[in-house]
Motif scaffolding. Structure first.
Motif, PDB file in Angstrom:
ATOM      1  N   ALA A   1       0.836  -1.203   0.000  1.00  0.00           N
ATOM      2  CA  ALA A   1       0.000   0.000   0.000  1.00  0.00           C
ATOM      3  C   ALA A   1       0.870   1.253   0.000  1.00  0.00           C
ATOM      4  CB  ALA A   1      -0.913  -0.015   1.232  1.00  0.00           C
ATOM      5  N   GLU A   2       1.921   1.236   0.806  1.00  0.00           N
ATOM      6  CA  GLU A   2       2.819   2.402   0.825  1.00  0.00           C
ATOM      7  C   GLU A   2       3.467   2.623  -0.533  1.00  0.00           C
ATOM      8  OE1 GLU A   2       4.097   1.987   5.548  1.00  0.00           O
ATOM      9  OE2 GLU A   2       5.600   1.781   3.977  1.00  0.00           O
ATOM     10  N   LEU A   3       3.862   1.519  -1.178  1.00  0.00           N
ATOM     11  CA  LEU A   3       4.479   1.649  -2.492  1.00  0.00           C
ATOM     12  C   LEU A   3       3.502   2.238  -3.501  1.00  0.00           C
ATOM     13  CD1 LEU A   3       6.684   1.180  -4.523  1.00  0.00           C
ATOM     14  CD2 LEU A   3       6.005  -1.211  -4.698  1.00  0.00           C
ATOM     15  N   ARG A   4       2.267   1.765  -3.468  1.00  0.00           N
ATOM     16  CA  ARG A   4       1.271   2.288  -4.399  1.00  0.00           C
ATOM     17  C   ARG A   4       1.063   3.784  -4.199  1.00  0.00           C
ATOM     18  NH1 ARG A   4      -1.535  -2.458  -3.421  1.00  0.00           N
ATOM     19  NH2 ARG A   4      -2.829  -1.446  -1.870  1.00  0.00           N
ATOM     20  N   GLU A   5       0.972   4.172  -2.929  1.00  0.00           N
ATOM     21  CA  GLU A   5       0.777   5.602  -2.661  1.00  0.00           C
ATOM     22  C   GLU A   5       1.941   6.425  -3.186  1.00  0.00           C
ATOM     23  OE1 GLU A   5      -0.030   6.514   1.422  1.00  0.00           O
ATOM     24  OE2 GLU A   5      -1.557   4.943   1.544  1.00  0.00           O
ATOM     25  N   MET A   6       3.137   5.919  -2.935  1.00  0.00           N
ATOM     26  CA  MET A   6       4.318   6.660  -3.381  1.00  0.00           C
ATOM     27  C   MET A   6       4.315   6.799  -4.895  1.00  0.00           C
ATOM     28  SD  MET A   6       7.555   6.334  -4.678  1.00  0.00           S
ATOM     29  CE  MET A   6       8.243   4.721  -4.359  1.00  0.00           C
ATOM     30  N   LEU A   7       4.001   5.719  -5.582  1.00  0.00           N
ATOM     31  CA  LEU A   7       3.991   5.787  -7.048  1.00  0.00           C
ATOM     32  C   LEU A   7       2.908   6.728  -7.542  1.00  0.00           C
ATOM     33  CD1 LEU A   7       4.657   2.113  -8.159  1.00  0.00           C
ATOM     34  CD2 LEU A   7       6.232   3.993  -7.774  1.00  0.00           C
ATOM     35  N   ALA A   8       1.749   6.668  -6.908  1.00  0.00           N
ATOM     36  CA  ALA A   8       0.677   7.568  -7.320  1.00  0.00           C
ATOM     37  C   ALA A   8       1.107   9.017  -7.150  1.00  0.00           C
ATOM     38  CB  ALA A   8      -0.581   7.280  -6.498  1.00  0.00           C
ATOM     39  N   ALA A   9       1.812   9.310  -6.059  1.00  0.00           N
ATOM     40  CA  ALA A   9       2.291  10.674  -5.849  1.00  0.00           C
ATOM     41  C   ALA A   9       3.268  11.079  -6.944  1.00  0.00           C
ATOM     42  CB  ALA A   9       2.964  10.774  -4.474  1.00  0.00           C
ATOM     43  N   GLN A  10       4.149  10.165  -7.309  1.00  0.00           N
ATOM     44  CA  GLN A  10       5.108  10.476  -8.368  1.00  0.00           C
ATOM     45  C   GLN A  10       4.388  10.753  -9.681  1.00  0.00           C
ATOM     46  OE1 GLN A  10       8.280  10.857  -7.982  1.00  0.00           O
ATOM     47  NE2 GLN A  10       8.834   9.777  -6.106  1.00  0.00           N
ATOM     48  N   ILE A  11       3.365   9.956  -9.969  1.00  0.00           N
ATOM     49  CA  ILE A  11       2.635  10.144 -11.220  1.00  0.00           C
ATOM     50  C   ILE A  11       1.894  11.473 -11.202  1.00  0.00           C
ATOM     51  CG2 ILE A  11       0.688   9.275 -12.561  1.00  0.00           C
ATOM     52  CD1 ILE A  11       1.597   6.465 -11.872  1.00  0.00           C
ATOM     53  N   ALA A  12       1.304  11.801 -10.033  1.00  0.00           N
ATOM     54  CA  ALA A  12       0.546  13.041  -9.929  1.00  0.00           C
ATOM     55  C   ALA A  12       1.453  14.260  -9.894  1.00  0.00           C
ATOM     56  CB  ALA A  12      -0.323  13.008  -8.664  1.00  0.00           C
ATOM     57  N   GLY A  13       2.749  14.052  -9.907  1.00  0.00           N
ATOM     58  CA  GLY A  13       3.673  15.162  -9.755  1.00  0.00           C
ATOM     59  C   GLY A  13       3.728  16.119 -10.929  1.00  0.00           C
ATOM     60  N   GLY A  14       2.958  15.846 -11.946  1.00  0.00           N
ATOM     61  CA  GLY A  14       2.905  16.771 -13.071  1.00  0.00           C
ATOM     62  C   GLY A  14       3.937  16.465 -14.128  1.00  0.00           C
ATOM     63  N   GLY A  15       3.937  17.251 -15.165  1.00  0.00           N
ATOM     64  CA  GLY A  15       4.843  17.022 -16.282  1.00  0.00           C
ATOM     65  C   GLY A  15       4.280  15.975 -17.218  1.00  0.00           C
ATOM     66  N   ASP A  16       4.996  15.687 -18.290  1.00  0.00           N
ATOM     67  CA  ASP A  16       4.493  14.687 -19.218  1.00  0.00           C
ATOM     68  C   ASP A  16       4.791  13.290 -18.691  1.00  0.00           C
ATOM     69  OD1 ASP A  16       7.142  14.330 -19.588  1.00  0.00           O
ATOM     70  OD2 ASP A  16       7.238  15.388 -21.494  1.00  0.00           O
ATOM     71  N   ALA A  17       4.358  12.306 -19.425  1.00  0.00           N
ATOM     72  CA  ALA A  17       4.438  10.933 -18.944  1.00  0.00           C
ATOM     73  C   ALA A  17       5.888  10.492 -18.751  1.00  0.00           C
ATOM     74  CB  ALA A  17       3.724   9.998 -19.913  1.00  0.00           C
TER      75      ALA A  17
ATOM     76  N   ILE B   1       2.446   1.572 -14.380  1.00  0.00           N
ATOM     77  CA  ILE B   1       3.501   1.829 -15.356  1.00  0.00           C
ATOM     78  C   ILE B   1       2.954   1.715 -16.767  1.00  0.00           C
ATOM     79  CG2 ILE B   1       5.761   1.059 -16.123  1.00  0.00           C
ATOM     80  CD1 ILE B   1       6.532   0.702 -13.434  1.00  0.00           C
ATOM     81  N   GLY B   2       2.086   0.745 -16.974  1.00  0.00           N
ATOM     82  CA  GLY B   2       1.462   0.613 -18.290  1.00  0.00           C
ATOM     83  C   GLY B   2       0.703   1.876 -18.678  1.00  0.00           C
ATOM     84  N   GLN B   3      -0.008   2.440 -17.712  1.00  0.00           N
ATOM     85  CA  GLN B   3      -0.741   3.680 -18.002  1.00  0.00           C
ATOM     86  C   GLN B   3       0.208   4.800 -18.422  1.00  0.00           C
ATOM     87  OE1 GLN B   3      -3.231   4.848 -14.707  1.00  0.00           O
ATOM     88  NE2 GLN B   3      -4.136   2.800 -14.576  1.00  0.00           N
ATOM     89  N   LEU B   4       1.304   4.919 -17.699  1.00  0.00           N
ATOM     90  CA  LEU B   4       2.272   5.965 -18.046  1.00  0.00           C
ATOM     91  C   LEU B   4       2.793   5.768 -19.458  1.00  0.00           C
ATOM     92  CD1 LEU B   4       4.600   6.730 -15.003  1.00  0.00           C
ATOM     93  CD2 LEU B   4       2.912   8.182 -16.125  1.00  0.00           C
ATOM     94  N   LEU B   5       3.090   4.522 -19.797  1.00  0.00           N
ATOM     95  CA  LEU B   5       3.622   4.259 -21.128  1.00  0.00           C
ATOM     96  C   LEU B   5       2.591   4.601 -22.199  1.00  0.00           C
ATOM     97  CD1 LEU B   5       5.478   0.907 -20.355  1.00  0.00           C
ATOM     98  CD2 LEU B   5       6.511   3.128 -20.849  1.00  0.00           C
ATOM     99  N   GLU B   6       1.344   4.269 -21.925  1.00  0.00           N
ATOM    100  CA  GLU B   6       0.302   4.587 -22.910  1.00  0.00           C
ATOM    101  C   GLU B   6       0.111   6.100 -23.026  1.00  0.00           C
ATOM    102  OE1 GLU B   6      -2.765   2.097 -21.345  1.00  0.00           O
ATOM    103  OE2 GLU B   6      -2.454   0.568 -22.893  1.00  0.00           O
ATOM    104  N   GLN B   7       0.223   6.777 -21.895  1.00  0.00           N
ATOM    105  CA  GLN B   7       0.180   8.247 -21.964  1.00  0.00           C
ATOM    106  C   GLN B   7       1.318   8.777 -22.829  1.00  0.00           C
ATOM    107  OE1 GLN B   7       0.104  10.341 -18.214  1.00  0.00           O
ATOM    108  NE2 GLN B   7      -1.507   8.976 -17.405  1.00  0.00           N
ATOM    109  N   ALA B   8       2.491   8.211 -22.619  1.00  0.00           N
ATOM    110  CA  ALA B   8       3.642   8.658 -23.410  1.00  0.00           C
ATOM    111  C   ALA B   8       3.385   8.427 -24.892  1.00  0.00           C
ATOM    112  CB  ALA B   8       4.903   7.918 -22.956  1.00  0.00           C
ATOM    113  N   ARG B   9       2.765   7.308 -25.219  1.00  0.00           N
ATOM    114  CA  ARG B   9       2.441   7.051 -26.628  1.00  0.00           C
ATOM    115  C   ARG B   9       1.423   8.077 -27.138  1.00  0.00           C
ATOM    116  NH1 ARG B   9       0.066   1.271 -28.207  1.00  0.00           N
ATOM    117  NH2 ARG B   9      -1.453   1.926 -26.649  1.00  0.00           N
TER     118      ARG B   9
END
Lengths: 199, 199
Positions: free
Chosen positions: A65-81, A132-140
């Motif tokens: 759960a802690e890992l998921r939260e941390m990753l979600a925060a990183q993703i929400a940190g803005g910028g492109d994928a 991670i898959g979502q990020l990659l698809e965003q990047a695409r």
DNA sequence: CATTATCCGTAATTGCCGTTACGGTTTCTG
DNA sequence: CAGAAACCGTAACGGCAATTACGGATAATG
């Protein structure tokens, strides 16, 4: 007992469990040793977690759960994928090769029933891989990468990022990489990924 | 006892050790269980291997030696360096994710002293990595690849080839990949490597 | 403030482990 | 073929694990 003190007590117990686990390994992490370290009674441990497997399940759940939260925060940190991936990679690597995750993986390897490994896979890897898959698809979608199968790309990225560091950590053949090493691996993985899947 | 029968007996005992280890895990692989499975006396086990650690050391040593021989045969199989790598990759992956290697890695993860992990690293990975490095340098000399640091390339290749399959196997989250899966991963790893380090 | 549930500390139970020891038997050696 | 060495089966020893049980202390509750 009030819920807040109970939660605090559980955090203490689980912290003690990690400490013993990291020191003595799974076989040496007896319920009594954990109870002593937490200055708790083994009866309490059994009442709260059922048995030894239950306690380690709780550790896995909390860690995931802690890992998921941390990753979600990183993703929400803005910028492109890709910028998010650049932040996320080193952080993910640091967690996966950190003391706690390594101790849990060792416990899973030592668990004859295989239940702990199932839990790690189910609540850890299989919930972060889609992120991670979502990020990659965003990047695409943003035109930063080009590929057909997101699953393949994700696997390639994780292979480049993690390599054999995790297994070497688990069998005790390596120290945890420091922040600089994690950053370097993250950077390299991303650079190679861009070259492999350039638009 | 004649040397040949003794060697045969040792092979039986070590085979029994693998069988018990694969069934019950490291903690369940007691000396008596192994002795019973091999229809041998525990006194013999202690006489021949010293103690439990010594027996598992012997397993690691033998497994690593077999792997080295197999890789050497693949390399000696002729053709250019990349052809050898194409044969070697799937074979290496099959061994590293096979029952025996996985059981040994689990044992190393469960070993609180870390000695088994050291042995696996020393006699396994650190002796096969140079073989792969040699192949990569041959490929560069033949003009099939272009790079500066062979260590980096080797790490990238192994990351692409193995990915997280090994760690997932060790924590019991995956079945062993069959020959087709190994071949596919080997093929993909090589294809990506060629794209990354094209001359 | 009294009661009641919960928690601590400790001990008891049961069982298996690693290791050592010891007759009885097999197998090698000369 | 006789003696010696090695091996088998079993048992014994000390130790520690998981789990359960229980009296005394502590904190929540009405």
């Amino acid at each position: 007992m009030r819920d807040e003190t109970r939660e605090a007590r559980q955090a203490q117990i689980e912290s003690a469990a990690y400490a013993v686990l990291e020191e003595k390994g799974y076989s040496g992490a007896s319920m009594l040793a954990i109870a002593r370290r937490a200055k708790a009674s083994n009866e309490t441990l059994y009442n709260w977690y059922g048995d030894k497997t239950g306690l380690f399940h709780a550790l896995v759940r909390r860690n995931a759960a802690e890992l998921r939260e941390m990753l979600a925060a990183q993703i929400a940190g803005g910028g492109d994928a890709l910028a998010a991936l650049e932040r996320l990679g080193p952080a993910l690597l640091a967690v996966l090769t950190g003391e706690r995750a390594v101790a849990l993986n060792r416990a899973a390897a030592a668990d004859p029933t295989g239940e702990l490994g199932q839990a790690i896979g189910r609540e850890g890897r299989e919930t972060i891989a889609p992120l991670i898959g979502q990020l990659l698809e965003q990047a695409r979608a943003q035109g930063a990468l080009a590929f057909d199968e997101v699953d393949d790309v994700r696997e390639v990225y994780l292979g480049l990022l993690i390599g054999d560091v995790q297994i070497r950590r688990v069998i005790g053949r390596m120290e945890a990489p420091d922040a600089a090493a994690c950053a370097a691996r993250g950077k390299r993985a991303l650079a190679l990924l861009k070259r492999l899947y350039a638009p």
